[in-house]
Structures are given as structure tokens and as C-alpha cells.
Design a protein around this motif. Sequence first.
Motif, PDB file in Angstrom:
ATOM      1  N   CYS A 161       0.865  -1.174   0.000  1.00  0.00           N
ATOM      2  CA  CYS A 161       0.000   0.000   0.000  1.00  0.00           C
ATOM      3  C   CYS A 161       0.910   1.234   0.000  1.00  0.00           C
ATOM      4  CB  CYS A 161      -0.930   0.007   1.214  1.00  0.00           C
ATOM      5  SG  CYS A 161      -0.079   0.320   2.791  1.00  0.00           S
ATOM      6  N   PRO A 162       0.375   2.409  -0.298  1.00  0.00           N
ATOM      7  CA  PRO A 162       1.200   3.619  -0.215  1.00  0.00           C
ATOM      8  C   PRO A 162       1.722   3.801   1.200  1.00  0.00           C
ATOM      9  CG  PRO A 162      -0.819   4.062  -1.414  1.00  0.00           C
ATOM     10  CD  PRO A 162      -0.989   2.691  -0.799  1.00  0.00           C
ATOM     11  N   GLY A 163       2.988   4.136   1.304  1.00  0.00           N
ATOM     12  CA  GLY A 163       3.611   4.317   2.611  1.00  0.00           C
ATOM     13  C   GLY A 163       5.113   4.380   2.456  1.00  0.00           C
ATOM     14  N   PHE A 164       5.760   3.218   2.486  1.00  0.00           N
ATOM     15  CA  PHE A 164       7.205   3.181   2.307  1.00  0.00           C
ATOM     16  C   PHE A 164       7.556   3.559   0.870  1.00  0.00           C
ATOM     17  CE2 PHE A 164      11.200   0.882   1.327  1.00  0.00           C
ATOM     18  CZ  PHE A 164      12.021   1.498   2.271  1.00  0.00           C
ATOM     19  N   VAL A 165       8.477   4.501   0.733  1.00  0.00           N
ATOM     20  CA  VAL A 165       8.892   4.986  -0.588  1.00  0.00           C
ATOM     21  C   VAL A 165      10.288   4.453  -0.878  1.00  0.00           C
ATOM     22  CG1 VAL A 165       9.364   6.997  -2.030  1.00  0.00           C
ATOM     23  CG2 VAL A 165       7.515   7.079  -0.316  1.00  0.00           C
ATOM     24  N   GLN A 166      10.400   3.553  -1.851  1.00  0.00           N
ATOM     25  CA  GLN A 166      11.697   2.980  -2.185  1.00  0.00           C
ATOM     26  C   GLN A 166      12.380   3.825  -3.255  1.00  0.00           C
ATOM     27  OE1 GLN A 166      11.574  -1.212  -2.884  1.00  0.00           O
ATOM     28  NE2 GLN A 166      13.795  -1.438  -2.913  1.00  0.00           N
ATOM     29  N   VAL A 167      13.664   4.137  -3.016  1.00  0.00           N
ATOM     30  CA  VAL A 167      14.414   4.974  -3.955  1.00  0.00           C
ATOM     31  C   VAL A 167      15.601   4.231  -4.561  1.00  0.00           C
ATOM     32  CG1 VAL A 167      13.730   7.096  -2.781  1.00  0.00           C
ATOM     33  CG2 VAL A 167      15.865   5.967  -2.134  1.00  0.00           C
ATOM     34  N   ASP A 168      16.046   3.176  -3.931  1.00  0.00           N
ATOM     35  CA  ASP A 168      17.132   2.354  -4.449  1.00  0.00           C
ATOM     36  C   ASP A 168      16.598   0.937  -4.598  1.00  0.00           C
ATOM     37  OD1 ASP A 168      19.392   0.384  -4.263  1.00  0.00           O
ATOM     38  OD2 ASP A 168      20.584   2.226  -4.261  1.00  0.00           O
TER      39      ASP A 168
END
Length: 313
Positions: A161-168
Motif C-alpha cells: 500500500c502507499p507508505g514506504f517509498v523505495q528509492v534504491d
Amino acid sequence: MALKKHNIICSIFLATLIAWQFIYYVSGSTKRSWGLKHKDTVKSIVGDNDLIDFANTNKQLASNHPPIDYNNKDLKYALVRSDEGHYYGATATLTLWKPKVDYNEFSLTQLWLSSGYGTNINTIEVGWTVFPSKYGDDMPRFFVYWTRDYYTNTGCYNSDCPGFVQVDFSIKLGDPISTISTVGGPIFGIRIMVYKDARSGNWWLSYNGVNIGYFPENIFTSLSEYAQRVDFGGEILNRENNGHHTTTQMGSGLYPHQSGASYITGIRLFGLDRNPVEGNILQPVASTLPCYRIVVRNDTIFYGGPGYSALCR
């Protein structure tokens, strides 16, 4: 008088055994990885002649588990919990194992950051788990989890669900971990750090030194400013499938005083600007001592157990 003397001798023996176990790990068993080349090893952490291989989980990782609930009789845990305070991050190395788990249960190792009370409890949870009924196998998997209302209506695992934002994306949440510690063999671990960025207010997750993503400040209420509590340790779900305590293992499946017990090391808590919090602020908590136990030695905890056995009914 004879009984008193016997108790004193037993106490001295136990203390000596625990001390030996600590020395064995800190100065002996982890060195077995020295000089070995592992396919999924990206780096080794060396300090005071210690070595733990760090697993590259590009082909690894994921999880699902009910969160820790101290009023849930089905959840059994062995962990350390901080005193209440204002914490802005935490870090530790979690050794990786493959505990035996009943099909509809789980076994996990993680760190928790939490704030609030009652239905306003917010958590960030990061670690690894074995959960056969969820993933269809017995492999350990890495996970992240969050909630802002004590698991009532908000929160999820990984990117469900929307929440943790992965960048790598070099770390793939959801894949199994293949580099696993073995009793009497190499010890593998993952270094986890969760910290609050002073500028953005977001809670960042670092995995083996790489910032892989963050929990936005605005998804939280009581955890938007700081964490009141930090826990490190293991937890299992006990369904009593056969009418008695489960055989699901925690950690490596061995007790803390045994050679080959699982451990979490390099435990640190942070204040503002990631300044280390000093003092003896971690207290051990074990819900079912005959089944799962914990021993604290400085910045390291040894924890785990076999579940159902002659000692655990």
C-alpha cells in the motif's frame, strides 16, 4: 546447606557457559568467514578482530506477520526494549537464519520503533521472517512494515500500500534471502539502520549502508516527531497445532547459552542528529522462558529457542 551450595555451583556454571558463548561468537565463530568468498557477499564488517559477512539481497527479501501484541497469547517473543524516551533512530546487525516453522505460523527477527498508546500506537518494523503459509516456502525474507493506528485501518508490508517509498531498487523487497548462517559454519548478517532525517522529517531505512527508501513523516501521528520505544529481538506465532506448544523455532532454534545461538549485535539508539544514546537503557523481555530465552551482553543480544521440547511444553 548442601542445596544452597548446589545452587551456587549451578549459578557459577551457567554464568561461565554464557560468558563462553559470548567469547565464542565475538572472537571465534564469526572468524570462520575470514578469507572466504561468498557469491552473495558484498562486504564484511571487521572490528576488534570480528567478522560477519553481509549478504547481498538483490536476489532476496520480504514478509508478512501480525505485529507484536503483548496481550496476544499466541505471540511469543524474546527481545530487549528501551526505556521510554525520545529516539530518532536505531541500528543493529541481524544475523540471518532459517528456523523451522509450522505451516500456519511464522518466526521473525526485527527491530521496532514505536510511539503512542492504545489505538494511537505508531510503528516502524524492519527485519526478516520465515512464513510458509504466506510465501509458500521456508526461506527467510526481508520486510518493512508500518502502521499509525495500532494495526486497525492503516499500514502494510513492503509496497502493498502507499507508505514506504523505495528509492534504491538494488534491494528487492519480497525475494527470499539465500545467504543464511549455519551452526558451526559462516555467520551472515544484515546491517539495518532506521533514522529520522532532521531536514525532511522522514524516517530513512539504510540496508548494509545503502539508503533504500523512507517512511514519509506525514503517514504518522505519534511517530511523526520521534520514537518513544525501540525493541530488538525475535517473535513467533504459536497456534498449538498439535495441542501443545508449537515446534516453531526462534532464531537458529538454539538457546542463548548454546553454541550456534542466533544474535543481534552492534545495537545503537540515536538521539538528535544521530548522536548515540548512552547508558544501560535496554531491558530483556521474554514471554515464554522455557521455550525461548534472551541474554544481553553490552551491545549484543543472544536469543532464541527450539519451541516444544523437554523444557517447553
